[in-house]
Design a protein around this motif. Structure first.
Motif, PDB file in Angstrom:
ATOM      1  N   CYS A 108       0.868  -1.265   0.131  1.00 34.09           N
ATOM      2  CA  CYS A 108      -0.054  -0.067  -0.031  1.00 34.09           C
ATOM      3  C   CYS A 108       0.727   1.454   0.046  1.00 34.09           C
ATOM      4  O   CYS A 108       1.522   1.252   0.947  1.00 34.09           O
ATOM      5  N   ALA A 109       0.670   2.059  -1.032  1.00 31.18           N
ATOM      6  CA  ALA A 109       1.376   3.290  -0.959  1.00 31.18           C
ATOM      7  C   ALA A 109       0.968   4.589   0.054  1.00 31.18           C
ATOM      8  O   ALA A 109       1.708   5.032   0.495  1.00 31.18           O
ATOM      9  N   SER A 110      -0.530   4.419   0.329  1.00 35.29           N
ATOM     10  CA  SER A 110      -0.863   5.193   1.170  1.00 35.29           C
ATOM     11  C   SER A 110      -2.378   5.101   1.635  1.00 35.29           C
ATOM     12  O   SER A 110      -2.921   4.423   0.815  1.00 35.29           O
ATOM     13  N   LEU A 111      -2.901   5.889   2.612  1.00 32.51           N
ATOM     14  CA  LEU A 111      -4.289   5.770   3.129  1.00 32.51           C
ATOM     15  C   LEU A 111      -4.654   7.040   2.505  1.00 32.51           C
ATOM     16  O   LEU A 111      -4.288   8.187   2.735  1.00 32.51           O
ATOM     17  N   THR A 112      -6.088   6.818   2.246  1.00 34.95           N
ATOM     18  CA  THR A 112      -6.951   8.386   2.227  1.00 34.95           C
ATOM     19  C   THR A 112      -8.274   8.464   2.415  1.00 34.95           C
ATOM     20  O   THR A 112      -8.969   7.342   2.395  1.00 34.95           O
ATOM     21  N   TRP A 113      -8.514   9.270   3.105  1.00 29.40           N
ATOM     22  CA  TRP A 113     -10.089   9.540   3.230  1.00 29.40           C
ATOM     23  C   TRP A 113     -10.922  10.256   1.974  1.00 29.40           C
ATOM     24  O   TRP A 113     -10.372  11.180   1.783  1.00 29.40           O
ATOM     25  N   ALA A 114     -11.656   9.458   1.641  1.00 29.01           N
ATOM     26  CA  ALA A 114     -12.685  10.009   0.539  1.00 29.01           C
ATOM     27  C   ALA A 114     -13.879  10.043   0.499  1.00 29.01           C
ATOM     28  O   ALA A 114     -14.381   9.348   1.292  1.00 29.01           O
ATOM     29  N   PRO A 115     -14.429  11.108   0.033  1.00 32.92           N
ATOM     30  CA  PRO A 115     -16.126  11.190   0.107  1.00 32.92           C
ATOM     31  C   PRO A 115     -16.590   9.767  -0.452  1.00 32.92           C
ATOM     32  O   PRO A 115     -16.462   9.405  -1.382  1.00 32.92           O
ATOM     33  N   LEU A 116     -17.604   9.327   0.685  1.00 32.36           N
ATOM     34  CA  LEU A 116     -18.237   7.854   0.411  1.00 32.36           C
ATOM     35  C   LEU A 116     -18.892   8.011  -1.182  1.00 32.36           C
ATOM     36  O   LEU A 116     -19.056   6.926  -1.917  1.00 32.36           O
ATOM     37  N   LYS A 117     -19.337   9.221  -1.419  1.00 31.91           N
ATOM     38  CA  LYS A 117     -20.275   9.369  -2.757  1.00 31.91           C
ATOM     39  C   LYS A 117     -19.535   9.757  -3.871  1.00 31.91           C
ATOM     40  O   LYS A 117     -20.202   9.991  -4.732  1.00 31.91           O
ATOM     41  N   GLU A 118     -18.378  10.239  -3.783  1.00 31.05           N
ATOM     42  CA  GLU A 118     -17.377  10.723  -4.590  1.00 31.05           C
ATOM     43  C   GLU A 118     -16.108   9.955  -4.684  1.00 31.05           C
ATOM     44  O   GLU A 118     -15.157  10.412  -4.333  1.00 31.05           O
ATOM     45  N   LEU A 119     -16.061   8.702  -5.178  1.00 34.44           N
ATOM     46  CA  LEU A 119     -14.695   7.888  -5.117  1.00 34.44           C
ATOM     47  C   LEU A 119     -13.957   8.349  -5.940  1.00 34.44           C
ATOM     48  O   LEU A 119     -14.320   8.687  -7.258  1.00 34.44           O
ATOM     49  N   PRO A 120     -12.530   8.311  -5.655  1.00 35.60           N
ATOM     50  CA  PRO A 120     -11.546   8.671  -6.743  1.00 35.60           C
ATOM     51  C   PRO A 120     -11.761   7.895  -8.184  1.00 35.60           C
ATOM     52  O   PRO A 120     -12.023   6.723  -8.002  1.00 35.60           O
ATOM     53  N   ASP A 121     -11.469   8.476  -9.151  1.00 35.71           N
ATOM     54  CA  ASP A 121     -11.622   7.662 -10.508  1.00 35.71           C
ATOM     55  C   ASP A 121     -10.827   6.440 -10.710  1.00 35.71           C
ATOM     56  O   ASP A 121     -11.343   5.694 -11.331  1.00 35.71           O
ATOM     57  N   ASN A 122      -9.707   6.395  -9.983  1.00 35.18           N
ATOM     58  CA  ASN A 122      -8.874   5.029  -9.867  1.00 35.18           C
ATOM     59  C   ASN A 122      -9.256   4.257  -8.597  1.00 35.18           C
ATOM     60  O   ASN A 122      -8.381   3.654  -8.022  1.00 35.18           O
ATOM     61  N   THR A 123     -10.623   4.100  -8.487  1.00 31.31           N
ATOM     62  CA  THR A 123     -10.920   3.089  -7.434  1.00 31.31           C
ATOM     63  C   THR A 123     -11.159   1.634  -8.113  1.00 31.31           C
ATOM     64  O   THR A 123     -11.919   1.797  -9.331  1.00 31.31           O
ATOM     65  N   VAL A 124     -10.876   0.776  -7.692  1.00 27.21           N
ATOM     66  CA  VAL A 124     -10.865  -0.821  -8.444  1.00 27.21           C
ATOM     67  C   VAL A 124     -12.384  -0.644  -8.516  1.00 27.21           C
ATOM     68  O   VAL A 124     -13.275  -0.636  -7.668  1.00 27.21           O
ATOM     69  N   PRO A 125     -12.855  -1.191  -9.756  1.00 31.43           N
ATOM     70  CA  PRO A 125     -14.310  -1.214 -10.175  1.00 31.43           C
ATOM     71  C   PRO A 125     -15.016  -2.065  -9.237  1.00 31.43           C
ATOM     72  O   PRO A 125     -16.269  -1.921  -8.570  1.00 31.43           O
ATOM     73  N   TYR A 126     -14.551  -3.357  -8.948  1.00 32.24           N
ATOM     74  CA  TYR A 126     -15.213  -4.150  -7.942  1.00 32.24           C
ATOM     75  C   TYR A 126     -15.453  -3.453  -6.584  1.00 32.24           C
ATOM     76  O   TYR A 126     -16.599  -3.591  -5.966  1.00 32.24           O
ATOM     77  N   THR A 127     -14.272  -2.641  -5.959  1.00 26.39           N
ATOM     78  CA  THR A 127     -14.745  -2.115  -4.769  1.00 26.39           C
ATOM     79  C   THR A 127     -15.749  -0.810  -4.857  1.00 26.39           C
ATOM     80  O   THR A 127     -16.605  -0.976  -3.880  1.00 26.39           O
ATOM     81  N   ALA A 128     -15.643  -0.156  -6.053  1.00 28.13           N
ATOM     82  CA  ALA A 128     -16.898   0.741  -6.220  1.00 28.13           C
ATOM     83  C   ALA A 128     -17.959   0.364  -6.233  1.00 28.13           C
ATOM     84  O   ALA A 128     -19.041   1.059  -5.933  1.00 28.13           O
ATOM     85  N   ALA A 129     -18.182  -1.019  -6.965  1.00 26.33           N
ATOM     86  CA  ALA A 129     -19.343  -1.494  -6.947  1.00 26.33           C
ATOM     87  C   ALA A 129     -20.062  -2.133  -5.906  1.00 26.33           C
ATOM     88  O   ALA A 129     -21.256  -1.678  -5.597  1.00 26.33           O
ATOM     89  N   GLY A 130     -19.301  -2.465  -4.931  1.00 25.74           N
ATOM     90  CA  GLY A 130     -19.607  -2.900  -3.428  1.00 25.74           C
ATOM     91  C   GLY A 130     -20.151  -1.662  -2.658  1.00 25.74           C
ATOM     92  O   GLY A 130     -21.067  -1.591  -2.150  1.00 25.74           O
ATOM     93  N   ILE A 131     -19.325  -0.496  -2.953  1.00 23.47           N
ATOM     94  CA  ILE A 131     -19.815   0.749  -2.165  1.00 23.47           C
ATOM     95  C   ILE A 131     -20.830   1.304  -2.647  1.00 23.47           C
ATOM     96  O   ILE A 131     -21.994   1.821  -1.892  1.00 23.47           O
ATOM     97  N   GLU A 132     -21.084   1.358  -3.838  1.00 21.68           N
ATOM     98  CA  GLU A 132     -22.467   1.728  -4.677  1.00 21.68           C
ATOM     99  C   GLU A 132     -23.627   0.913  -4.365  1.00 21.68           C
ATOM    100  O   GLU A 132     -24.707   1.490  -3.999  1.00 21.68           O
ATOM    101  N   LEU A 133     -23.427  -0.366  -4.275  1.00 22.20           N
ATOM    102  CA  LEU A 133     -24.570  -1.361  -3.860  1.00 22.20           C
ATOM    103  C   LEU A 133     -24.993  -1.083  -2.263  1.00 22.20           C
ATOM    104  O   LEU A 133     -26.031  -0.806  -1.959  1.00 22.20           O
ATOM    105  N   TYR A 134     -24.002  -0.825  -1.502  1.00 20.78           N
ATOM    106  CA  TYR A 134     -24.014  -0.377   0.067  1.00 20.78           C
ATOM    107  C   TYR A 134     -25.095   0.819   0.004  1.00 20.78           C
ATOM    108  O   TYR A 134     -25.863   0.962   0.875  1.00 20.78           O
ATOM    109  N   LEU A 135     -24.344   1.976  -0.592  1.00 21.48           N
ATOM    110  CA  LEU A 135     -25.190   3.184  -0.608  1.00 21.48           C
ATOM    111  C   LEU A 135     -26.640   2.948  -1.213  1.00 21.48           C
ATOM    112  O   LEU A 135     -27.377   3.884  -0.720  1.00 21.48           O
TER     113      LEU A 135
END
Length: 151
Positions: A108-135
């Protein structure tokens, strides 16, 4: 005789702080390096999904979570671009002990706090899908399946 279908089980932890989520920037893993993901890992033999979530949060970001503070978020039946199926069990937690740190600097290069509803463009799609389903409060969803994809 047909071989029984087997799938890898991943466990992901959505650490929430107000309207933010803790993300790990992958590095040195050989998979999606330079992309953000949640603290996560594979379920090990003899381990429950709750045990795995607690272990991965401790190993990757150095926090202790009481299993009673894990809330089921969603389940994702994922098909990787290479054609490998996975089941992702996502938990959310807004309470833990300790301050998150990069406990695995080789992965891991670093940790970051990101807005839950505005993930960085370079978020792993599988991760983004899980967060979207959760929201979206979807209990079970699919990702990456050509004809069934809902996220």
């Amino acid at each position: 005789m047909k071989q029984r279908y087997q799938v890898t089980v991943d466990v992901h932890v959505i650490l929430e702080r107000a309207d933010q989520v803790l993300l790990c920037l992958r590095e040195g893993t050989g998979y999606r390096d330079g992309w953000y993901c949640l603290p996560s890992g594979h379920l090990e033999a003899g381990e429950t999904v709750f045990d795995c979530a607690v272990r991965e949060a401790q190993e990757e970001v150095g926090v202790a979570i009481d299993p009673r503070d894990l809330r089921p978020a969603t389940v994702v039946h994922h098909l990787s671009p290479e054609g490998h199926p996975r089941i992702g069990v996502f938990f959310a937690a807004s309470r833990w002990y300790g301050e998150p740190v990069n406990a695995e600097p080789a992965k891991c290069a670093s940790l970051t706090w990101a807005p839950l509803k505005e993930l960085p463009d370079n978020t792993v799609p599988y991760t983004a899908a899980g967060i979207e389903l959760y929201l979206s409060e979807v209990g079970v969803g699919v990702h990456g399946w050509p004809e069934l994809a809902t996220t």
